[in-house]
Every structure is written in structure tokens, then in C-alpha cells.
Design a protein around this motif. Structure first.
Motif, PDB file in Angstrom:
ATOM      1  N   SER A 118     -19.788  -5.811  51.887  1.00 22.56           N
ATOM      2  CA  SER A 118     -20.038  -6.372  53.216  1.00 22.56           C
ATOM      3  C   SER A 118     -18.799  -6.299  54.106  1.00 22.56           C
ATOM      4  O   SER A 118     -18.908  -6.262  55.324  1.00 22.56           O
ATOM      5  CB  SER A 118     -20.525  -7.808  53.100  1.00 22.56           C
ATOM      6  N   GLU A 119     -17.622  -6.288  53.480  1.00 21.20           N
ATOM      7  CA  GLU A 119     -16.379  -6.197  54.242  1.00 21.20           C
ATOM      8  C   GLU A 119     -15.406  -5.316  53.461  1.00 21.20           C
ATOM      9  O   GLU A 119     -15.500  -5.213  52.236  1.00 21.20           O
ATOM     10  CB  GLU A 119     -15.776  -7.580  54.491  1.00 21.20           C
ATOM     11  N   PRO A 120     -14.481  -4.674  54.141  1.00 17.54           N
ATOM     12  CA  PRO A 120     -13.512  -3.824  53.444  1.00 17.54           C
ATOM     13  C   PRO A 120     -12.691  -4.645  52.440  1.00 17.54           C
ATOM     14  O   PRO A 120     -12.264  -5.760  52.752  1.00 17.54           O
ATOM     15  CB  PRO A 120     -12.626  -3.282  54.566  1.00 17.54           C
ATOM     16  N   PRO A 121     -12.488  -4.111  51.248  1.00 22.19           N
ATOM     17  CA  PRO A 121     -11.775  -4.890  50.229  1.00 22.19           C
ATOM     18  C   PRO A 121     -10.272  -4.935  50.465  1.00 22.19           C
ATOM     19  O   PRO A 121      -9.679  -3.986  50.971  1.00 22.19           O
ATOM     20  CB  PRO A 121     -12.097  -4.136  48.936  1.00 22.19           C
ATOM     21  N   ASP A 122      -9.667  -6.066  50.092  1.00 23.07           N
ATOM     22  CA  ASP A 122      -8.218  -6.135  50.089  1.00 23.07           C
ATOM     23  C   ASP A 122      -7.736  -5.485  48.777  1.00 23.07           C
ATOM     24  O   ASP A 122      -8.536  -5.014  47.979  1.00 23.07           O
ATOM     25  CB  ASP A 122      -7.733  -7.582  50.231  1.00 23.07           C
ATOM     26  N   GLN A 123      -6.437  -5.475  48.546  1.00 21.26           N
ATOM     27  CA  GLN A 123      -5.882  -4.771  47.374  1.00 21.26           C
ATOM     28  C   GLN A 123      -6.406  -5.352  46.065  1.00 21.26           C
ATOM     29  O   GLN A 123      -6.789  -4.613  45.164  1.00 21.26           O
ATOM     30  CB  GLN A 123      -4.344  -4.835  47.406  1.00 21.26           C
ATOM     31  N   ARG A 124      -6.455  -6.651  45.955  1.00 21.06           N
ATOM     32  CA  ARG A 124      -6.918  -7.299  44.715  1.00 21.06           C
ATOM     33  C   ARG A 124      -8.401  -7.007  44.464  1.00 21.06           C
ATOM     34  O   ARG A 124      -8.795  -6.688  43.354  1.00 21.06           O
ATOM     35  CB  ARG A 124      -6.673  -8.796  44.808  1.00 21.06           C
ATOM     36  N   THR A 125      -9.210  -7.082  45.500  1.00 23.17           N
ATOM     37  CA  THR A 125     -10.641  -6.789  45.368  1.00 23.17           C
ATOM     38  C   THR A 125     -10.845  -5.322  45.021  1.00 23.17           C
ATOM     39  O   THR A 125     -11.713  -4.988  44.222  1.00 23.17           O
ATOM     40  CB  THR A 125     -11.378  -7.148  46.676  1.00 23.17           C
ATOM     41  N   ARG A 126     -10.051  -4.447  45.629  1.00 20.87           N
ATOM     42  CA  ARG A 126     -10.141  -3.014  45.332  1.00 20.87           C
ATOM     43  C   ARG A 126      -9.875  -2.762  43.847  1.00 20.87           C
ATOM     44  O   ARG A 126     -10.585  -1.999  43.198  1.00 20.87           O
ATOM     45  CB  ARG A 126      -9.150  -2.240  46.191  1.00 20.87           C
ATOM     46  N   GLU A 127      -8.847  -3.411  43.305  1.00 20.56           N
ATOM     47  CA  GLU A 127      -8.524  -3.244  41.888  1.00 20.56           C
ATOM     48  C   GLU A 127      -9.656  -3.751  41.003  1.00 20.56           C
ATOM     49  O   GLU A 127      -9.982  -3.157  39.978  1.00 20.56           O
ATOM     50  CB  GLU A 127      -7.219  -3.956  41.558  1.00 20.56           C
ATOM     51  N   LYS A 128     -10.282  -4.858  41.400  1.00 19.79           N
ATOM     52  CA  LYS A 128     -11.410  -5.385  40.638  1.00 19.79           C
ATOM     53  C   LYS A 128     -12.593  -4.419  40.682  1.00 19.79           C
ATOM     54  O   LYS A 128     -13.284  -4.230  39.685  1.00 19.79           O
ATOM     55  CB  LYS A 128     -11.834  -6.759  41.169  1.00 19.79           C
ATOM     56  N   GLN A 129     -12.818  -3.826  41.828  1.00 17.07           N
ATOM     57  CA  GLN A 129     -13.910  -2.865  41.952  1.00 17.07           C
ATOM     58  C   GLN A 129     -13.648  -1.626  41.099  1.00 17.07           C
ATOM     59  O   GLN A 129     -14.552  -1.119  40.431  1.00 17.07           O
ATOM     60  CB  GLN A 129     -14.117  -2.472  43.419  1.00 17.07           C
ATOM     61  N   LEU A 130     -12.415  -1.156  41.110  1.00 15.58           N
ATOM     62  CA  LEU A 130     -12.048  -0.019  40.255  1.00 15.58           C
ATOM     63  C   LEU A 130     -12.278  -0.363  38.786  1.00 15.58           C
ATOM     64  O   LEU A 130     -12.833   0.434  38.018  1.00 15.58           O
ATOM     65  CB  LEU A 130     -10.585   0.374  40.481  1.00 15.58           C
ATOM     66  N   ALA A 131     -11.851  -1.548  38.394  1.00 18.77           N
ATOM     67  CA  ALA A 131     -12.009  -1.972  36.999  1.00 18.77           C
ATOM     68  C   ALA A 131     -13.482  -2.075  36.615  1.00 18.77           C
ATOM     69  O   ALA A 131     -13.862  -1.700  35.501  1.00 18.77           O
ATOM     70  CB  ALA A 131     -11.314  -3.311  36.779  1.00 18.77           C
ATOM     71  N   ALA A 132     -14.320  -2.555  37.516  1.00 14.04           N
ATOM     72  CA  ALA A 132     -15.756  -2.660  37.222  1.00 14.04           C
ATOM     73  C   ALA A 132     -16.364  -1.284  36.980  1.00 14.04           C
ATOM     74  O   ALA A 132     -17.161  -1.098  36.053  1.00 14.04           O
ATOM     75  CB  ALA A 132     -16.477  -3.369  38.366  1.00 14.04           C
ATOM     76  N   LEU A 133     -15.995  -0.311  37.797  1.00 15.61           N
ATOM     77  CA  LEU A 133     -16.518   1.043  37.614  1.00 15.61           C
ATOM     78  C   LEU A 133     -16.012   1.669  36.314  1.00 15.61           C
ATOM     79  O   LEU A 133     -16.761   2.341  35.611  1.00 15.61           O
ATOM     80  CB  LEU A 133     -16.153   1.919  38.814  1.00 15.61           C
ATOM     81  N   VAL A 134     -14.753   1.440  35.994  1.00 18.09           N
ATOM     82  CA  VAL A 134     -14.197   1.991  34.750  1.00 18.09           C
ATOM     83  C   VAL A 134     -14.850   1.328  33.538  1.00 18.09           C
ATOM     84  O   VAL A 134     -15.199   1.994  32.562  1.00 18.09           O
ATOM     85  CB  VAL A 134     -12.655   1.850  34.726  1.00 18.09           C
ATOM     86  N   ARG A 135     -15.071   0.010  33.595  1.00 21.13           N
ATOM     87  CA  ARG A 135     -15.752  -0.680  32.492  1.00 21.13           C
ATOM     88  C   ARG A 135     -17.181  -0.182  32.322  1.00 21.13           C
ATOM     89  O   ARG A 135     -17.726  -0.195  31.229  1.00 21.13           O
ATOM     90  CB  ARG A 135     -15.770  -2.186  32.727  1.00 21.13           C
TER      91      ARG A 135
END
Length: 164
Positions: A118-135
Motif C-alpha cells: 500500500s505504501e513504499p517500504p522503508d529499509q527495514r520493511t524492504r529487508e523483511k519483504q526480501l526475507a519473506a520471498l527467500v523463505r
């Protein structure tokens, strides 16, 4: 024991390894551990011969299901290994690049990652999103391409195989 095996195979999509584990557990709980091991192997072989249990069909169905749900090739391989499917024995190819990209896009859309948020991610949210895709079993390059996509069209273009 035959009735237990038929009931289990009729109720659940299973592999030879999972059925063997189930039957051994039932024998142990009934106090017959170690007594009928050859009978279990023969029964499983007979059910596989009759195609009541088909490891290849199980692997294909499980692969399609996990890809449709948005999981990556690594997660598919883990699930098949956990189910006791021997990839060398069962001749199914790994998911194609197009299938894994479509699965990654599906996962990102479903979980609202990257451009679907819904909104552009900040750095911490971006890292969480990357981790979710990798998991979820996607490689890091695919995760980064999706999370860093500027908009939905760019993500869909990436998923279709065209260069960004």
C-alpha cells in the motif's frame, strides 16, 4: 495391515515413504514393532504396482500446487524431499524459469510485497519483504527484482521474462 494401507492411500495423496512411515507407526503403537517389516515393504510394493501409490504423480501434483501458491523451486524441492520423493528415481524436471518467476509474482501479490504494498517500504520493511520471498524458496535475485520493482507493470514485465 492391508486395510490400513488401503484406507490411508484412499484418503490421502501419499508416497511410498510416507505410507511406510504410517504403517510402521501403526505397528509400533499396537506393540508389533519390528515383526512385520518385510510384509510392510511387500504391501507397499504391491500398492505401487497397482498404482494406488504413485510417487511421480504425487511429485507432479505437489509441484504444481506449491508453484500455484507462490512458492519457489527450493521450497518445492524441500517439500518433495520431506514427502520421501527421490528426485533421481522419479523423473520430474525442476520448475522452469518462467514458472518460478510467475510463482514469485503470485507470492508478492498475495503477500503485498514490493510494488503491491500500500505504501513504499522503508529499509527495514524492504529487508523483511526480501526475507519473506527467500523463505518462500525464491532466489535472492528474484526477490530483489520484485521488491525493487518501481510499479506493478515493471514486476509483471519481469515475471513475463522480459528484461527490466
Amino acid at each position: 495391515m492391508r486395510d490400513l494401507a488401503l484406507s490411508y492411500a484412499g484418503r490421502y495423496a501419499t508416497t511410498q515413504a510416507k505410507l511406510k512411515h504410517y504403517l510402521k507407526r501403526k505397528l509400533r503403537t499396537r506393540g508389533w514393532a519390528g515383526e512385520d517389516e518385510p510384509a510392510v515393504d511387500a504391501l507397499i510394493a504391491r500398492l505401487a504396482e497397482l498404482r494406488y501409490i504413485d510417487d511421480e504423480a504425487f511429485a507432479q501434483a505437489r509441484t504444481r500446487d506449491l508453484l500455484r501458491r507462490g512458492y519457489g523451486a527450493r521450497r518445492v524441492a524441500q517439500a518433495l524431499h520431506h514427502a520421501g520423493v527421490d528426485r533421481e528415481e522419479v523423473d520430474i524436471p525442476p520448475p522452469s524459469e518462467a514458472e518460478t518467476r510467475a510463482a514469485a509474482l503470485s507470492f508478492a501479490r498475495k503477500r503485498r510485497l514490493g510494488p503491491f504494498a500500500s505504501e513504499p517500504p522503508d529499509q527495514r520493511t524492504r529487508e523483511k519483504q526480501l526475507a519473506a520471498l527467500v523463505r518462500a524458496g525464491h532466489d535472492f535475485d528474484a526477490a530483489r527484482a520484485l521488491v525493487d520493482a518501481a510499479n506493478v507493470e515493471e514486476a509483471e514485465t519481469w515475471a513475463s521474462g522480459a528484461e527490466i
